[in-house]
Design a protein around this motif. Structure first.
Motif, mmCIF file in Angstrom:
data_model
loop_
_atom_site.group_PDB
_atom_site.id
_atom_site.type_symbol
_atom_site.label_atom_id
_atom_site.label_comp_id
_atom_site.label_asym_id
_atom_site.label_seq_id
_atom_site.Cartn_x
_atom_site.Cartn_y
_atom_site.Cartn_z
ATOM 1 N N THR A 5 0.836 -1.206 0.000
ATOM 2 C CA THR A 5 0.000 0.000 0.000
ATOM 3 C C THR A 5 0.866 1.249 0.000
ATOM 4 O O THR A 5 1.798 1.359 0.802
ATOM 5 N N LEU A 6 0.559 2.156 -0.902
ATOM 6 C CA LEU A 6 1.253 3.439 -0.940
ATOM 7 C C LEU A 6 0.231 4.525 -0.621
ATOM 8 O O LEU A 6 -0.859 4.520 -1.189
ATOM 9 N N ARG A 7 0.598 5.413 0.318
ATOM 10 C CA ARG A 7 -0.314 6.515 0.675
ATOM 11 C C ARG A 7 0.428 7.832 0.508
ATOM 12 O O ARG A 7 1.315 8.139 1.297
ATOM 13 N N GLY A 8 0.066 8.573 -0.516
ATOM 14 C CA GLY A 8 0.667 9.895 -0.724
ATOM 15 C C GLY A 8 2.181 9.876 -0.774
ATOM 16 O O GLY A 8 2.838 10.758 -0.226
ATOM 17 N N GLY A 21 3.148 12.369 -4.923
ATOM 18 C CA GLY A 21 2.016 11.850 -4.145
ATOM 19 C C GLY A 21 1.298 10.721 -4.842
ATOM 20 O O GLY A 21 0.274 10.942 -5.498
ATOM 21 N N ASP A 23 -0.870 7.301 -4.624
ATOM 22 C CA ASP A 23 -1.679 6.402 -3.805
ATOM 23 C C ASP A 23 -1.911 5.154 -4.626
ATOM 24 O O ASP A 23 -2.321 5.235 -5.787
ATOM 25 N N GLU A 25 -2.858 0.713 -4.252
ATOM 26 C CA GLU A 25 -3.136 -0.466 -3.435
ATOM 27 C C GLU A 25 -2.867 -1.679 -4.323
ATOM 28 O O GLU A 25 -3.511 -1.860 -5.342
ATOM 29 N N GLY A 58 4.839 10.622 2.781
ATOM 30 C CA GLY A 58 3.882 9.557 2.563
ATOM 31 C C GLY A 58 4.242 8.279 3.295
ATOM 32 O O GLY A 58 5.289 8.189 3.923
ATOM 33 N N ASP A 59 3.336 7.327 3.225
ATOM 34 C CA ASP A 59 3.525 6.062 3.935
ATOM 35 C C ASP A 59 3.545 4.904 2.957
ATOM 36 O O ASP A 59 2.839 4.891 1.958
#
Lengths: 358, 277
Positions: A5-8, A21, A23, A25, A58-59
């Motif tokens: 999962t990539l968030r921002g 950025g 996002d 999944e 980001g995460d």
């Protein structure tokens, strides 16, 4: 096994931001391909997931665990590099065993895993050879073997086939497809070759200038590109784009006028553009047909390219706009000839002034 | 063959001959002289009429030359081991790790090697005395590092930079830390560079004179070049030319042997097949 999962997620090199950025999944066991033109950030994105680059923001999580601060070896990933990156002074066996040796796995387990991977990749006879004594395809197998032996949760491939010649590439592509079925692991695959992406991937991520343009199954991208970039990038030969003018809405579709006064109705989802709005009509070369009767779009053939199985005609419409038409291999056409073309609303795409699909 | 080409060939041959003579003559002369005894030294001849190995025996009997050779060997080996060890680690940092001031640091390293030996001699002398290394091999090892480290660091840094980045990344994915990467991935690939720089460092240390002269006092602590230079005959007015030449030959042969031994390693391309195909 685990998803990613990539968030921002952002990445800057100095002051230049190359990933803006993202996002994303990736489901457990899914095969996702990153495609895009060179410099779009697809390799950087992969390296961020691998931990070879540190995200600027980001995460990033693998298997539900945030891995931003973990080194590559602790992320449960394995990577296959474009240049194979085999250790030149080690035999194929030692190359594959190196990671396990470092983690002090006992010798028996290492031997077992290396043999199993070698059997899967059919390189059992090559295990005591050094990389310089292996061919390109064999080296690539050893590199893949090195990844398999680590039993990762996620496989990362960075353009693994681009150093191979065309014939070998097709063969290795089939083997990777087989590997995907055998291993059932999550795989992320970076390529600039859309055929690899279309044939291997469950889903394709199209990247452009550090942004995700569209994520979807190969056929979704082909049939319903979200914007002009994706439409032009996916499909070979590339989609034709014609400048047209909207005439307004009629029954859930937009009517546009083609050069030479031919009307075409195209179904759209969004709000209808006002009459007079300049639009872009996209139509794939394989979807341009020849008109039976006297009606249709008139085009003059500028050049003919015969590929045997198919013929590409570069043609000019009456107002000078270029169009590529794909015909059968043996169609008797020649430069200078005039064709009557037939476009169908169902296979045409309409893009607004901002490049987004209508 | 047309005359023009003929003349060219002959001229080229003469040129090669000239270079060979220029390079080999001094050494050949040393060998010839070392085989002569007594007043035969002062007759010019291509080969001594009565060759004898008396001079060779004498340098080991009348002088502590065996001990001198051992000193040189110890000092040079220690210098090579230390400078390669330090330089490999430094090269990884300087060639592979991006940090602020890297260029400046490399320049400073290079700058250090530009000081003439004489300029640092007195300062070093104080340092050596303070460390209690005077008249010991340690003083030489310490001082030789001053001129071997800069070029070993530079050569290995350049070499390290050329090694493909993917190798390091593959090792990182395999779970290797910097030390494992250096010792188990890069070091085996640096054979040619290590052989070349190690050999140069060895020769430099083996031949060094000024520091060796300054930091040693007794015959037992001297290295070969100093021992040869200070070799004395039976009286103050006699220079034992034969023995000096014999000693020179004895200390040159190992160097030539080393070069021949390592030349294959130096030229072999060990990275062949590392990446791409």
């Amino acid at each position: 096994m685990a998803g990613v999962t990539l968030r921002g997620v952002r990445k800057s090199f100095g002051r230049i931001e190359v990933i803006h950025g993202v996002d994303l999944e990736v489901a457990d066991g899914e095969f996702v391909a990153f495609v895009g033109p060179s410099g779009c950030g697809k390799s950087t994105l992969l390296r961020l997931i691998a931990g070879l680059e540190e995200p600027s923001g980001g995460d990033l999580s693998i298997g539900g665990q945030r891995v931003n601060d973990r080194p590559p070896a602790a992320r449960g990933i394995a990577m296959v590099f474009q240049s194979y990156a085999l250790y030149p002074h080690m035999t194929a066996y030692d190359n594959m065993a190196f990671g396990l040796t470092l983690s002090r796995t006992d010798k028996g387990t290492i031997a077992e895993r290396v043999r199993a991977a070698a059997r899967l990749l059919q390189i059992e006879d090559l295990l005591d050879r050094k990389p310089r004594d292996l061919s390109g395809g064999q080296r690539q197998r050893v590199a893949i073997g090195r990844a398999i032996v680590r039993e990762p949760q996620v496989f990362l491939f960075d353009e693994p086939l681009s150093n191979l010649d065309a014939g070998l590439r097709v063969q290795m592509r089939l083997e990777i497809a087989k590997l995907k079925a055998d291993l059932r692991a999550t795989m992320i695959y970076v390529t600039h070759d859309q055929v690899e992406a279309m044939t291997l991937a469950d889903r394709i991520v199209v990247l452009n200038a550090g942004r995700v343009e569209q994520v979807g199954t190969p056929l979704e991208l082909y049939h319903r590109p979200r914007n002009r970039f994706v439409a032009g990038f996916i499909g070979s030969p590339a989609m034709n784009f014609l400048d047209v003018v909207s005439e307004g809405r009629a029954d859930g579709s937009v009517r546009v006028w083609l050069p030479g006064g031919v009307p075409l109705d195209i179904a759209v989802d969004g709000a209808a553009p006002r009459a007079g709005t300049p639009l872009t009509l996209g139509v794939r070369p394989e979807h341009v047909g020849l008109a039976d009767g006297g009606a249709g779009l008139v085009a003059t053939i500028l050049a003919v390219e015969r590929l045997g199985g198919e013929t590409h005609c570069h043609a000019a419409l009456e107002d000078g706009q270029r169009l590529l038409v794909r015909l059968d291999g043996d169609r008797p056409v020649s430069a200078g000839e005039r064709l009557r073309l037939n476009l169908r609303g169902e296979t045409a795409h309409l893009f607004g002034p901002d490049g987004q699909r209508l | 063959m047309d005359p023009k080409r003929m003349i060219g060939r002959i001229a080229f041959g003469l040129l090669v001959l000239g270079i060979v003579v220029w390079a080999v003559f001094p050494f050949a002369w040393a060998i010839i002289t070392s085989l002569k005894a007594g007043s035969a030294l002062f007759t010019v001849e291509a080969w001594p009429s009565q060759p004898s190995l008396a001079n060779y025996a004498a340098i080991f009997k009348e002088q502590p030359f065996g001990r001198n050779i051992l000193n040189s060997l110890l000092a040079a080996s220690a210098v090579v081991a230390l400078s390669l060890g330090l330089a490999v680690l430094a090269a990884y940092a300087l060639g592979r790790v991006r940090f602020c001031g890297r260029g400046l640091l490399l320049f400073v390293v290079l700058g250090v090697s530009m000081f003439p030996q004489v300029a640092v001699l007195s300062g070093l002398f104080e340092l050596v005395r303070w460390l209690g290394l005077y008249n010991r091999i340690g003083s030489l090892v310490l001082s030789y590092l001053i001129f071997t480290l800069p070029f070993t660091v530079w050569v290995l840094t350049t070499f390290m930079r050329e090694l493909p980045k993917e190798l390091e990344e593959a090792a990182m994915v395999d779970g290797a830390g910097p030390f494992v990467i250096v010792t188990r991935v890069f070091l085996p690939l640096m054979g040619p560079a290590l052989a070349a720089t190690g050999l140069l460092a060895f020769i430099a240390a083996w031949n060094e004179f000024l520091f060796a002269l300054t930091f040693t006092l007794t015959d037992d602590a001297r290295t070969v070049p100093v021992a040869i230079a200070l070799m004395s005959g039976a009286s103050q007015y006699e220079l034992p030319w034969g023995q000096i030449m014999a000693a020179s030959v004895v200390v040159t042969v190992p160097l030539i042997g080393l070069v021949l031994l390592f030349q294959r390693r130096i030229v072999s391309g060990l990275t062949a097949g590392a990446v791409k195909g």
